[in-house]
Design a protein around this motif. Structure first.
Motif, PDB file in Angstrom:
ATOM      1  N   PRO A 158       0.825  -1.203   0.000  1.00 18.73           N
ATOM      2  CA  PRO A 158       0.000   0.000   0.000  1.00 18.73           C
ATOM      3  C   PRO A 158       0.857   1.250   0.000  1.00 18.73           C
ATOM      4  O   PRO A 158       1.902   1.300   0.656  1.00 18.73           O
ATOM      5  N   VAL A 159       0.409   2.259  -0.746  1.00 20.43           N
ATOM      6  CA  VAL A 159       1.229   3.437  -0.957  1.00 20.43           C
ATOM      7  C   VAL A 159       0.343   4.681  -0.989  1.00 20.43           C
ATOM      8  O   VAL A 159      -0.825   4.609  -1.382  1.00 20.43           O
ATOM      9  N   THR A 160       0.882   5.822  -0.550  1.00 20.03           N
ATOM     10  CA  THR A 160       0.121   7.066  -0.552  1.00 20.03           C
ATOM     11  C   THR A 160       0.336   7.826  -1.856  1.00 20.03           C
ATOM     12  O   THR A 160       1.261   7.547  -2.615  1.00 20.03           O
ATOM     13  N   ARG A 161      -0.535   8.819  -2.104  1.00 19.99           N
ATOM     14  CA  ARG A 161      -0.349   9.663  -3.289  1.00 19.99           C
ATOM     15  C   ARG A 161       1.014  10.336  -3.255  1.00 19.99           C
ATOM     16  O   ARG A 161       1.694  10.439  -4.281  1.00 19.99           O
ATOM     17  N   GLY A 162       1.400  10.820  -2.074  1.00 21.89           N
ATOM     18  CA  GLY A 162       2.674  11.504  -1.953  1.00 21.89           C
ATOM     19  C   GLY A 162       3.854  10.613  -2.296  1.00 21.89           C
ATOM     20  O   GLY A 162       4.816  11.057  -2.939  1.00 21.89           O
ATOM     21  N   GLN A 163       3.772   9.361  -1.888  1.00 26.75           N
ATOM     22  CA  GLN A 163       4.858   8.429  -2.196  1.00 26.75           C
ATOM     23  C   GLN A 163       4.927   8.128  -3.688  1.00 26.75           C
ATOM     24  O   GLN A 163       6.015   8.009  -4.260  1.00 26.75           O
ATOM     25  N   VAL A 164       3.755   8.026  -4.323  1.00 28.22           N
ATOM     26  CA  VAL A 164       3.740   7.802  -5.767  1.00 28.22           C
ATOM     27  C   VAL A 164       4.302   9.021  -6.493  1.00 28.22           C
ATOM     28  O   VAL A 164       5.084   8.904  -7.440  1.00 28.22           O
ATOM     29  N   SER A 165       3.915  10.216  -6.034  1.00 29.80           N
ATOM     30  CA  SER A 165       4.421  11.448  -6.635  1.00 29.80           C
ATOM     31  C   SER A 165       5.932  11.539  -6.506  1.00 29.80           C
ATOM     32  O   SER A 165       6.628  12.001  -7.427  1.00 29.80           O
ATOM     33  N   ALA A 166       6.462  11.097  -5.358  1.00 28.80           N
ATOM     34  CA  ALA A 166       7.906  11.144  -5.147  1.00 28.80           C
ATOM     35  C   ALA A 166       8.630  10.233  -6.129  1.00 28.80           C
ATOM     36  O   ALA A 166       9.710  10.561  -6.621  1.00 28.80           O
ATOM     37  N   VAL A 167       8.044   9.083  -6.432  1.00 24.26           N
ATOM     38  CA  VAL A 167       8.667   8.152  -7.380  1.00 24.26           C
ATOM     39  C   VAL A 167       8.616   8.712  -8.794  1.00 24.26           C
ATOM     40  O   VAL A 167       9.601   8.659  -9.546  1.00 24.26           O
ATOM     41  N   ARG A 168       7.453   9.277  -9.173  1.00 30.05           N
ATOM     42  CA  ARG A 168       7.278   9.753 -10.543  1.00 30.05           C
ATOM     43  C   ARG A 168       7.797  11.163 -10.753  1.00 30.05           C
ATOM     44  O   ARG A 168       8.036  11.579 -11.891  1.00 30.05           O
ATOM     45  N   GLY A 169       7.922  11.935  -9.686  1.00 28.03           N
ATOM     46  CA  GLY A 169       8.424  13.294  -9.817  1.00 28.03           C
ATOM     47  C   GLY A 169       7.389  14.306 -10.258  1.00 28.03           C
ATOM     48  O   GLY A 169       7.728  15.435 -10.599  1.00 28.03           O
ATOM     49  N   VAL A 170       6.097  13.922 -10.276  1.00 28.12           N
ATOM     50  CA  VAL A 170       5.016  14.832 -10.659  1.00 28.12           C
ATOM     51  C   VAL A 170       3.815  14.583  -9.763  1.00 28.12           C
ATOM     52  O   VAL A 170       3.713  13.544  -9.095  1.00 28.12           O
ATOM     53  N   ASN A 171       2.884  15.519  -9.739  1.00 30.20           N
ATOM     54  CA  ASN A 171       1.646  15.353  -8.989  1.00 30.20           C
ATOM     55  C   ASN A 171       0.774  14.292  -9.666  1.00 30.20           C
ATOM     56  O   ASN A 171       0.614  14.312 -10.899  1.00 30.20           O
ATOM     57  N   VAL A 172       0.229  13.377  -8.881  1.00 30.34           N
ATOM     58  CA  VAL A 172      -0.538  12.269  -9.466  1.00 30.34           C
ATOM     59  C   VAL A 172      -1.998  12.270  -9.029  1.00 30.34           C
ATOM     60  O   VAL A 172      -2.706  11.288  -9.244  1.00 30.34           O
ATOM     61  N   ASP A 173      -2.478  13.369  -8.439  1.00 27.93           N
ATOM     62  CA  ASP A 173      -3.849  13.393  -7.928  1.00 27.93           C
ATOM     63  C   ASP A 173      -4.871  13.063  -9.024  1.00 27.93           C
ATOM     64  O   ASP A 173      -5.758  12.228  -8.834  1.00 27.93           O
ATOM     65  N   GLY A 174      -4.756  13.720 -10.175  1.00 26.45           N
ATOM     66  CA  GLY A 174      -5.719  13.485 -11.244  1.00 26.45           C
ATOM     67  C   GLY A 174      -5.644  12.077 -11.800  1.00 26.45           C
ATOM     68  O   GLY A 174      -6.668  11.454 -12.090  1.00 26.45           O
ATOM     69  N   VAL A 175      -4.432  11.566 -11.920  1.00 26.39           N
ATOM     70  CA  VAL A 175      -4.261  10.215 -12.455  1.00 26.39           C
ATOM     71  C   VAL A 175      -4.843   9.186 -11.488  1.00 26.39           C
ATOM     72  O   VAL A 175      -5.494   8.221 -11.914  1.00 26.39           O
ATOM     73  N   VAL A 176      -4.625   9.377 -10.194  1.00 28.59           N
ATOM     74  CA  VAL A 176      -5.168   8.442  -9.207  1.00 28.59           C
ATOM     75  C   VAL A 176      -6.696   8.457  -9.252  1.00 28.59           C
ATOM     76  O   VAL A 176      -7.338   7.408  -9.144  1.00 28.59           O
ATOM     77  N   ARG A 177      -7.286   9.638  -9.443  1.00 23.40           N
ATOM     78  CA  ARG A 177      -8.750   9.706  -9.557  1.00 23.40           C
ATOM     79  C   ARG A 177      -9.240   8.898 -10.761  1.00 23.40           C
ATOM     80  O   ARG A 177     -10.268   8.219 -10.701  1.00 23.40           O
TER      81      ARG A 177
END
Length: 238
Positions: A158-177
């Protein structure tokens, strides 16, 4: 003495409020007396699927054709009232038959078992043909950003949005939605330290991939750059 509709409604309402079921109203007999409560409806007699046209296999096909989500073997066994082992063997036989094994003709649909059960799908080999009909003017493909985000969640969950953003280097809020809307990921809890929402993949994700568990995720090591390549990248960004 007959009872008026208003009195009957008041009696039933009072019984419901007290938690006690109201007694069934007695029916009036032909001679004017009370004939006693009406008999409860009897359940329909069980049907032996082996006596139906096509037997067990046809019965399973009928159930699966109306299922809008994968159905576990145990639930299918309960529907046809037969042992799980018999149903499991019949399902495997149908899946092989649809694939054209044993000299039969391959079908345009497949029967596959995923993480959440069995379901009929259109054949992967005919995906382009199906797309021409159901995807006119619209795109059902995930964007590159969505695929990358989904991959991070799948391997790091399990992973948070912030952790995913840190890996990808961009904001992922819209993609996660987007991934949530498509049922490929879901909220699975909260991070005990930050309280942030944790995300993980779903059974729908496994079914789309044709897997039964996350153990079937391919190993990452063959796709990662070697130490020399990492050192080169580090030097470039100093």
């Amino acid at each position: 003495m007959s009872t008026s509709p208003d009195e009957t409604f008041e009696t039933a309402t009072a019984s419901a409020a007290s938690g006690t079921p109201a007694a069934p109203e007695a029916a009036e007999s032909s001679d004017g007396g009370l004939a006693g409560p009406a008999a409860p409806a009897q359940p329909a007699p069980a049907v032996d699927v082996q006596d139906l046209p096509g037997g067990l296999e046809a019965a399973l096909e009928a159930v699966l054709m109306v299922a809008d989500s994968p159905v576990p073997t145990e639930r299918l066994a309960a529907a046809v009232d037969l042992p799980v082992t018999d149903v499991s063997a019949a399902l495997a036989g149908l899946a092989a038959e649809y694939r054209g094994e044993g000299g039969g003709r391959p079908r345009g649909f497949e029967l596959r078992e995923g993480a959440e059960g069995w379901r009929v799908y259109s054949s992967r080999a005919h995906a382009d043909v199906v797309a021409r009909l159901v995807l006119e003017g619209q795109s059902a493909r995930l964007s590159q950003a969505a695929l990358e985000t989904l991959a991070v969640i799948a391997y790091r969950q399990p992973v948070t949005r912030g952790q995913v953003s840190a890996v990808r280097g961009v904001n992922v809020d819209g993609v996660v939605r987007t991934l949530l809307a498509r049922g490929l990921v879901a909220e699975v809890g909260q991070d005990p330290l930050t309280g942030a929402t944790l995300f993980g993949t779903t059974g729908e994700f496994l079914d789309r991939m044709g897997w039964q568990s996350l153990d079937e995720l391919p190993p990452l090591a063959p796709h990662l750059p070697g130490i020399d390549a990492l050192d080169a990248l580090t030097d470039e960004h100093r």
